[in-house]
Motif scaffolding. Structure first.
Motif, short mmCIF file in Angstrom:
data_model
loop_
_atom_site.label_atom_id
_atom_site.label_comp_id
_atom_site.label_asym_id
_atom_site.label_seq_id
_atom_site.Cartn_x
_atom_site.Cartn_y
_atom_site.Cartn_z
N GLU A 61 0.81 -1.22 0.00
CA GLU A 61 0.00 0.00 0.00
C GLU A 61 0.85 1.27 0.00
O GLU A 61 0.54 2.21 -0.71
N VAL A 62 1.91 1.31 0.78
CA VAL A 62 2.66 2.56 0.94
C VAL A 62 3.89 2.63 0.05
O VAL A 62 4.62 3.61 0.10
N ARG A 63 4.11 1.64 -0.78
CA ARG A 63 5.32 1.58 -1.58
C ARG A 63 5.55 2.85 -2.38
O ARG A 63 6.64 3.40 -2.40
N HIS A 64 4.54 3.34 -3.04
CA HIS A 64 4.70 4.53 -3.88
C HIS A 64 3.87 5.71 -3.36
O HIS A 64 3.51 6.59 -4.13
N SER A 65 3.57 5.74 -2.08
CA SER A 65 2.83 6.87 -1.53
C SER A 65 3.78 8.05 -1.32
O SER A 65 4.99 7.89 -1.19
N ALA A 66 3.22 9.23 -1.30
CA ALA A 66 4.03 10.44 -1.11
C ALA A 66 4.51 10.49 0.33
O ALA A 66 3.74 10.23 1.26
N PRO A 67 5.80 10.82 0.54
CA PRO A 67 6.28 10.91 1.93
C PRO A 67 5.61 12.06 2.66
O PRO A 67 5.34 13.11 2.09
N GLU A 68 5.34 11.84 3.94
CA GLU A 68 4.73 12.88 4.75
C GLU A 68 5.78 13.92 5.10
O GLU A 68 6.90 13.59 5.48
N THR A 69 5.38 15.18 5.00
CA THR A 69 6.33 16.27 5.27
C THR A 69 6.03 17.00 6.55
O THR A 69 6.71 17.95 6.89
N GLY A 70 5.00 16.59 7.27
CA GLY A 70 4.61 17.29 8.50
C GLY A 70 5.58 17.05 9.63
O GLY A 70 6.43 16.16 9.61
N VAL A 71 5.46 17.86 10.65
CA VAL A 71 6.28 17.72 11.84
C VAL A 71 5.71 16.58 12.67
O VAL A 71 4.51 16.39 12.76
N TRP A 72 6.59 15.81 13.30
CA TRP A 72 6.15 14.70 14.13
C TRP A 72 5.43 15.23 15.35
O TRP A 72 5.96 16.06 16.10
N ILE A 73 4.22 14.76 15.58
CA ILE A 73 3.41 15.22 16.70
C ILE A 73 3.26 14.07 17.69
O ILE A 73 2.73 13.01 17.35
#
Length: 147
Positions: A61-73
């Motif tokens: 599922e996540v192989r080609h998903s866009a990386p998350e750019t948010g700050v770790w919460i």
């Protein structure tokens, strides 16, 4: 243009898969038994197999998903951990119903936005279901309320 692989999430899926393999290997050293008479190794092997399956599905599922750019919460992790701790502390001291209420309310704080009405309805429903299933249905010796 080829899409890049989301390495962080694929590595996370791989770690989950390694955990599943570890549980399978450790559980495999115990007697398996059968479906009718499960041995001590049956449950760990089944849990490890499910973890391995989830890891494979997650990697696909996540192989080609866009990386998350948010700050770790840290709020979701802290809220869920606080819910588990509250349940463990309150179960013997206050009973199943208050422990379940505290668990669900604290875990609901991990969601954004917080929905207090849904959290209270869910907490009350799970508390009632827990009393019916675990106390009356299975006969587990835990009090609904400890006064």
């Amino acid at each position: 243009m080829p899409r890049s692989i989301n390495g962080f999430q694929v590595c996370t899926a791989a770690l989950l898969g390694l955990l599943g393999l570890y549980v399978i290997v450790q559980g495999g050293s115990y007697e398996m038994g059968s479906l009718r008479r499960m041995g001590p190794g049956f449950f760990p092997v089944m849990v490890g197999s499910v973890l391995l399956l989830f890891a494979a599905l997650l990697a696909v599922e996540v192989r080609h998903s866009a990386p998350e750019t948010g700050v770790w919460i840290p709020r979701p992790i802290l809220a869920i951990a606080a819910g588990f701790v509250a349940f463990a502390v309150l179960l013997e001291r206050a009973g199943l119903v208050p422990a379940t209420l505290a668990l669900v309310i604290l875990v609901s704080l991990a969601d954004k936005p917080v929905r207090p009405v849904a959290a209270v309805v869910t907490a009350l429903s799970l508390s009632a279901l827990g009393v019916l299933v675990f106390i009356y249905g299975l006969g587990i010796p835990v009090a609904a309320f400890e006064w």
